[in-house]
Design a protein around this motif. Structure first.
Motif, PDB file in Angstrom:
ATOM      1  N   VAL A  93      26.414  12.890   7.349  1.00 46.06           N
ATOM      2  CA  VAL A  93      25.891  12.167   6.189  1.00 46.06           C
ATOM      3  C   VAL A  93      25.079  10.985   6.701  1.00 46.06           C
ATOM      4  O   VAL A  93      25.574  10.188   7.501  1.00 46.06           O
ATOM      5  N   THR A  94      23.832  10.871   6.250  1.00 42.19           N
ATOM      6  CA  THR A  94      22.992   9.722   6.588  1.00 42.19           C
ATOM      7  C   THR A  94      23.011   8.774   5.397  1.00 42.19           C
ATOM      8  O   THR A  94      22.676   9.168   4.275  1.00 42.19           O
ATOM      9  N   LEU A  95      23.430   7.535   5.646  1.00 45.72           N
ATOM     10  CA  LEU A  95      23.594   6.543   4.593  1.00 45.72           C
ATOM     11  C   LEU A  95      22.427   5.561   4.601  1.00 45.72           C
ATOM     12  O   LEU A  95      22.027   5.082   5.658  1.00 45.72           O
ATOM     13  N   ASP A  96      21.906   5.251   3.430  1.00 46.08           N
ATOM     14  CA  ASP A  96      20.785   4.327   3.294  1.00 46.08           C
ATOM     15  C   ASP A  96      21.238   2.911   2.977  1.00 46.08           C
ATOM     16  O   ASP A  96      20.425   2.037   2.754  1.00 46.08           O
ATOM     17  N   ALA A  97      22.518   2.681   2.910  1.00 48.69           N
ATOM     18  CA  ALA A  97      23.034   1.355   2.540  1.00 48.69           C
ATOM     19  C   ALA A  97      24.359   1.124   3.253  1.00 48.69           C
ATOM     20  O   ALA A  97      24.714   1.874   4.145  1.00 48.69           O
ATOM     21  N   SER A 133      29.169   7.828  -6.233  1.00 53.20           N
ATOM     22  CA  SER A 133      29.449   6.582  -5.526  1.00 53.20           C
ATOM     23  C   SER A 133      30.142   6.926  -4.212  1.00 53.20           C
ATOM     24  O   SER A 133      30.724   7.991  -4.051  1.00 53.20           O
ATOM     25  N   LEU A 134      30.049   5.999  -3.287  1.00 52.77           N
ATOM     26  CA  LEU A 134      30.664   6.137  -1.977  1.00 52.77           C
ATOM     27  C   LEU A 134      31.443   4.869  -1.708  1.00 52.77           C
ATOM     28  O   LEU A 134      30.936   3.771  -1.920  1.00 52.77           O
ATOM     29  N   VAL A 135      32.692   5.012  -1.263  1.00 53.56           N
ATOM     30  CA  VAL A 135      33.551   3.857  -1.001  1.00 53.56           C
ATOM     31  C   VAL A 135      33.985   3.899   0.459  1.00 53.56           C
ATOM     32  O   VAL A 135      34.405   4.939   0.963  1.00 53.56           O
ATOM     33  N   THR A 136      33.895   2.743   1.141  1.00 48.26           N
ATOM     34  CA  THR A 136      34.305   2.616   2.538  1.00 48.26           C
ATOM     35  C   THR A 136      35.727   2.058   2.596  1.00 48.26           C
ATOM     36  O   THR A 136      36.263   1.603   1.585  1.00 48.26           O
ATOM     37  N   ILE A 140      23.161   7.910  -0.298  1.00 47.89           N
ATOM     38  CA  ILE A 140      23.104   8.981   0.692  1.00 47.89           C
ATOM     39  C   ILE A 140      21.671   9.479   0.817  1.00 47.89           C
ATOM     40  O   ILE A 140      21.060   9.913  -0.149  1.00 47.89           O
ATOM     41  N   GLY A 141      21.141   9.386   2.049  1.00 43.97           N
ATOM     42  CA  GLY A 141      19.789   9.848   2.300  1.00 43.97           C
ATOM     43  C   GLY A 141      19.725  11.326   2.623  1.00 43.97           C
ATOM     44  O   GLY A 141      18.805  12.020   2.220  1.00 43.97           O
ATOM     45  N   GLN A 142      20.725  11.822   3.361  1.00 43.44           N
ATOM     46  CA  GLN A 142      20.716  13.211   3.785  1.00 43.44           C
ATOM     47  C   GLN A 142      22.142  13.673   4.045  1.00 43.44           C
ATOM     48  O   GLN A 142      22.971  12.898   4.512  1.00 43.44           O
ATOM     49  N   VAL A 143      22.409  14.936   3.749  1.00 47.16           N
ATOM     50  CA  VAL A 143      23.711  15.546   4.017  1.00 47.16           C
ATOM     51  C   VAL A 143      23.470  16.876   4.705  1.00 47.16           C
ATOM     52  O   VAL A 143      22.590  17.640   4.301  1.00 47.16           O
ATOM     53  N   GLY A 144      24.232  17.142   5.750  1.00 50.43           N
ATOM     54  CA  GLY A 144      24.143  18.424   6.429  1.00 50.43           C
ATOM     55  C   GLY A 144      25.523  18.952   6.730  1.00 50.43           C
ATOM     56  O   GLY A 144      26.413  18.191   7.102  1.00 50.43           O
ATOM     57  N   VAL A 161      24.311   7.282  10.457  1.00 49.46           N
ATOM     58  CA  VAL A 161      24.725   8.682  10.438  1.00 49.46           C
ATOM     59  C   VAL A 161      26.220   8.760  10.710  1.00 49.46           C
ATOM     60  O   VAL A 161      26.705   8.305  11.744  1.00 49.46           O
ATOM     61  N   VAL A 162      26.953   9.328   9.769  1.00 47.80           N
ATOM     62  CA  VAL A 162      28.387   9.508   9.892  1.00 47.80           C
ATOM     63  C   VAL A 162      28.641  11.000  10.051  1.00 47.80           C
ATOM     64  O   VAL A 162      28.149  11.807   9.262  1.00 47.80           O
ATOM     65  N   GLY A 163      29.378  11.355  11.090  1.00 44.78           N
ATOM     66  CA  GLY A 163      29.700  12.753  11.321  1.00 44.78           C
ATOM     67  C   GLY A 163      31.197  12.963  11.271  1.00 44.78           C
ATOM     68  O   GLY A 163      31.964  12.097  11.682  1.00 44.78           O
ATOM     69  N   ALA A 164      31.596  14.122  10.787  1.00 50.32           N
ATOM     70  CA  ALA A 164      33.021  14.430  10.698  1.00 50.32           C
ATOM     71  C   ALA A 164      33.226  15.928  10.856  1.00 50.32           C
ATOM     72  O   ALA A 164      32.497  16.726  10.277  1.00 50.32           O
ATOM     73  N   VAL A 165      34.217  16.290  11.660  1.00 49.60           N
ATOM     74  CA  VAL A 165      34.640  17.680  11.759  1.00 49.60           C
ATOM     75  C   VAL A 165      35.643  17.897  10.631  1.00 49.60           C
ATOM     76  O   VAL A 165      36.627  17.168  10.519  1.00 49.60           O
TER      77      VAL A 165
END
Length: 93
Positions: A63-67, A38-41, A51-55, A74-78
């Motif tokens: 992280v590419t989110l489908d919902a 699960s993913l919580v905002t 999650i569609g894709q993780v790199g 697309v969420v990016g984080a250092v």
């Protein structure tokens, strides 16, 4: 397992919390589809299997989110974490 990503920018905070079980799911989890991560905002929006894709490139996580209805899926984080923690993320990836 719980993993969180937090960003703070001029007083605004954005976070994502990823959660999953390592054990085998039981019927109570499987029937409603909770037998996955699960993913919580920050506003407590929760989605399962979104999650569609993780790199992970070096210390940058994308992280590419489908919902969740985000303007940009697309969420990016250092990752500013000890090298051993980043290595653990790479192994789990």
């Amino acid at each position: 397992m719980t993993a969180g990503v937090v960003e703070s920018n001029d007083g605004e905070v954005f976070s994502l919390t990823f959660m999953c079980e390592f054990g085998e799911p039981d019927g109570q989890d499987i029937r409603p589809g909770f037998d996955i991560y699960s993913l919580v905002t920050p506003d407590q929006g929760t989605a399962y299997g979104c999650i569609g894709q993780v790199g992970l490139d070096g210390d940058v996580l994308r992280v590419t989110l489908d919902a969740l209805g985000l303007d940009d899926p697309v969420v990016g984080a250092v990752l500013r974490a000890p090298a051993s923690d980043v290595a653990a993320c790479k192994r789990a990836h």
